[in-house]
Design a protein around this motif. Structure first.
Motif, PDB file in Angstrom:
ATOM      1  N   GLU A 186       1.874 -14.078  -3.416  1.00  0.00           N
ATOM      2  CA  GLU A 186       0.489 -14.127  -3.878  1.00  0.00           C
ATOM      3  C   GLU A 186       0.324 -13.124  -5.005  1.00  0.00           C
ATOM      4  O   GLU A 186       0.746 -11.976  -4.893  1.00  0.00           O
ATOM      5  N   VAL A 187      -0.277 -13.571  -6.106  1.00  0.00           N
ATOM      6  CA  VAL A 187      -0.514 -12.704  -7.266  1.00  0.00           C
ATOM      7  C   VAL A 187      -2.017 -12.672  -7.509  1.00  0.00           C
ATOM      8  O   VAL A 187      -2.611 -13.686  -7.888  1.00  0.00           O
ATOM      9  N   ASP A 188      -2.631 -11.521  -7.265  1.00  0.00           N
ATOM     10  CA  ASP A 188      -4.092 -11.400  -7.350  1.00  0.00           C
ATOM     11  C   ASP A 188      -4.519 -10.933  -8.729  1.00  0.00           C
ATOM     12  O   ASP A 188      -4.060  -9.895  -9.221  1.00  0.00           O
ATOM     13  N   MET A 189      -5.422 -11.712  -9.343  1.00  0.00           N
ATOM     14  CA  MET A 189      -5.803 -11.529 -10.742  1.00  0.00           C
ATOM     15  C   MET A 189      -7.087 -10.719 -10.907  1.00  0.00           C
ATOM     16  O   MET A 189      -7.950 -10.713 -10.040  1.00  0.00           O
ATOM     17  N   PRO A 190      -7.230 -10.097 -12.086  1.00  0.00           N
ATOM     18  CA  PRO A 190      -8.498  -9.482 -12.475  1.00  0.00           C
ATOM     19  C   PRO A 190      -9.368 -10.502 -13.198  1.00  0.00           C
ATOM     20  O   PRO A 190      -9.056 -11.699 -13.219  1.00  0.00           O
ATOM     21  N   ALA A 191     -10.446 -10.045 -13.821  1.00  0.00           N
ATOM     22  CA  ALA A 191     -11.277 -10.920 -14.650  1.00  0.00           C
ATOM     23  C   ALA A 191     -10.503 -11.312 -15.897  1.00  0.00           C
ATOM     24  O   ALA A 191      -9.931 -10.450 -16.577  1.00  0.00           O
ATOM     25  N   LEU A 192     -10.476 -12.610 -16.201  1.00  0.00           N
ATOM     26  CA  LEU A 192      -9.701 -13.123 -17.325  1.00  0.00           C
ATOM     27  C   LEU A 192     -10.587 -13.936 -18.267  1.00  0.00           C
ATOM     28  O   LEU A 192     -11.526 -14.622 -17.829  1.00  0.00           O
ATOM     29  N   ASN A 193     -10.246 -13.900 -19.541  1.00  0.00           N
ATOM     30  CA  ASN A 193     -10.964 -14.638 -20.573  1.00  0.00           C
ATOM     31  C   ASN A 193     -10.460 -16.072 -20.621  1.00  0.00           C
ATOM     32  O   ASN A 193      -9.595 -16.428 -21.416  1.00  0.00           O
ATOM     33  N   THR A 194     -10.994 -16.917 -19.744  1.00  0.00           N
ATOM     34  CA  THR A 194     -10.562 -18.315 -19.703  1.00  0.00           C
ATOM     35  C   THR A 194     -11.755 -19.243 -19.910  1.00  0.00           C
ATOM     36  O   THR A 194     -12.917 -18.840 -19.836  1.00  0.00           O
ATOM     37  N   ILE A 195     -11.434 -20.501 -20.103  1.00  0.00           N
ATOM     38  CA  ILE A 195     -12.445 -21.515 -20.405  1.00  0.00           C
ATOM     39  C   ILE A 195     -13.345 -21.802 -19.212  1.00  0.00           C
ATOM     40  O   ILE A 195     -14.414 -22.421 -19.373  1.00  0.00           O
ATOM     41  N   GLN A 196     -12.983 -21.342 -18.011  1.00  0.00           N
ATOM     42  CA  GLN A 196     -13.791 -21.665 -16.836  1.00  0.00           C
ATOM     43  C   GLN A 196     -15.244 -21.216 -16.996  1.00  0.00           C
ATOM     44  O   GLN A 196     -16.163 -21.841 -16.462  1.00  0.00           O
ATOM     45  N   PHE A 197     -15.461 -20.139 -17.769  1.00  0.00           N
ATOM     46  CA  PHE A 197     -16.819 -19.626 -17.918  1.00  0.00           C
ATOM     47  C   PHE A 197     -17.639 -20.445 -18.915  1.00  0.00           C
ATOM     48  O   PHE A 197     -18.826 -20.190 -19.089  1.00  0.00           O
ATOM     49  N   ASN A 198     -17.009 -21.429 -19.537  1.00  0.00           N
ATOM     50  CA  ASN A 198     -17.717 -22.348 -20.426  1.00  0.00           C
ATOM     51  C   ASN A 198     -17.978 -23.699 -19.783  1.00  0.00           C
ATOM     52  O   ASN A 198     -18.810 -24.458 -20.262  1.00  0.00           O
ATOM     53  N   TRP A 199     -17.240 -24.008 -18.693  1.00  0.00           N
ATOM     54  CA  TRP A 199     -17.476 -25.311 -18.078  1.00  0.00           C
ATOM     55  C   TRP A 199     -17.762 -25.226 -16.577  1.00  0.00           C
ATOM     56  O   TRP A 199     -17.872 -26.241 -15.900  1.00  0.00           O
ATOM     57  N   VAL A 200     -17.940 -24.022 -16.063  1.00  0.00           N
ATOM     58  CA  VAL A 200     -18.377 -23.878 -14.685  1.00  0.00           C
ATOM     59  C   VAL A 200     -19.799 -24.426 -14.555  1.00  0.00           C
ATOM     60  O   VAL A 200     -20.601 -24.340 -15.494  1.00  0.00           O
ATOM     61  N   LYS A 201     -20.134 -25.002 -13.420  1.00  0.00           N
ATOM     62  CA  LYS A 201     -21.511 -25.438 -13.191  1.00  0.00           C
ATOM     63  C   LYS A 201     -22.335 -24.205 -12.859  1.00  0.00           C
ATOM     64  O   LYS A 201     -22.072 -23.506 -11.871  1.00  0.00           O
TER      65      LYS A 201
END
Length: 341
Positions: A186-201
């Motif tokens: 398991e690799v636990d991530m920090p906050a990342l700059n990904t596209i999810q914050f543009n297409w999350v509901k």
């Protein structure tokens, strides 16, 4: 079919068409893996495979909704038929809904949970069904600091990441009981700059954002690729992941108070006015959106903590050197004090 000449083997990445998954696909190909990408969006799948082949490795796209266990099994069959035995499986697919729990539509909550949690279950099952009989292989779960500490406005995601952690620990103990040589990490991530914050509901007033500090997705991708090459059961990525997990262990009440106070504003970017993409909760968003989101202006491309865990021998040598220097300086200072007496 055998792996291509010079390949480290065949890897599967779920959710590999965009965001962190896309960065993982590219990093694995750069390091010599042939990569099969499982995701829903045809445009993103094509873009990911093009990057793999541009790096001289074999790429393959399999349109797949990971919440459907039959579809995941069929995808795994196709990968092994066309590329060869799967040696590495990275579960990363996710979708999301931002808003308070009581105002979140129950269907939206369940959909996010099916993808974010059961998608990992389905991927793990498909991988282990093929790896365990061969007694080799490696499954990596892309987790999060939020697997250890829930935050407001993301109840479905946090619950899923907590569930993945418990699920992974349970399956790992079964593998150990059966003396299997298949690896599970398991690799636990920090906050990342990904596209999810543009297409999350989202039901938020302002544009959703990852809780700062924000890192580029390549930071997480390099950590996943390192674990693939140097297996470890658990890896924390980024300074704030360590702070979040350790801080929550020391005092959950303080963490509760702090997140109640800052968790709403910290997940919204009032200065970002870009139009949101259509939500990808139920259907993929057309277009190839790559790995990065809209926060390049505030995202870090490196992490000292992640560098240290991926360069352990060098980091240890530096630590020993600094320790020896400190002892020498303390000794010299003590000698000077004695000399003045």
């Amino acid at each position: 079919m055998a792996a291509a000449y010079g390949s480290k083997g065949v890897a599967v990445v779920t959710g590999g068409s965009a965001g962190l998954g896309r960065a993982i696909v590219v990093e694995l190909a750069r390091r010599g893996w042939d990569v099969a990408v499982l995701a829903r969006g045809e445009d993103g799948l094509a873009g990911a495979v093009a990057e793999v082949t541009a790096l001289g490795r074999r790429g393959m796209s399999v349109p797949t909704d990971v919440s459907d266990h039959r579809a995941v099994e069929a995808a795994a069959d196709r990968v092994e038929e066309e590329l060869g035995p799967i040696e590495l499986w990275v579960n990363d697919a996710m979708t999301g809904v931002f808003g308070e729990f009581l105002t979140t539509d129950p269907d939206d909550f369940e959909r996010a949970t099916r993808v974010d949690y059961l998608g990992f279950v389905n991927g793990t099952r498909a991988a282990l069904r093929r790896m365990v009989p061969r007694d080799r292989g490696h499954v990596i779960q892309v987790g999060s600091a939020l697997a250890h500490r829930g935050i407001p406005l993301q109840a479905a995601y946090c619950a899923s990441k907590h569930a993945i952690k418990g699920f992974t620990e349970s399956v790992l103990t079964e593998l150990l009981h059966n003396h299997s040589r298949v690896l599970l990490s398991e690799v636990d991530m920090p906050a990342l700059n990904t596209i999810q914050f543009n297409w999350v509901k989202s039901a938020l007033q302002h544009h959703p954002q990852p809780v700062p500090p924000i890192y580029q997705p390549e930071v997480g991708a390099r950590a996943v690729a390192h674990v693939a090459e140097h297996p470890r059961r658990r890896t924390w990525v980024g300074e704030m992941t360590v702070v979040t997990i350790v801080g929550n262990r020391l005092s959950t009440r303080v963490a509760d108070w702090y997140l109640a106070k800052t968790g709403y504003s910290g997940q919204q970017a009032a200065d970002k006015h870009e139009r949101m993409l259509p939500a990808n909760l139920y259907e993929p968003v057309p277009g190839d959106h790559g790995a990065h989101g809209i926060f390049d202006d505030r995202a870090h491309g490196t992490s000292p903590q992640t560098w240290a865990i991926t360069h352990r021998a060098t980091a240890a040598a530096i630590g020993l050197g600094l320790g020896a220097a400190a002892i020498t300086l303390l000794g010299a200072g003590a000698g000077a004090v004695r000399g003045r007496r």
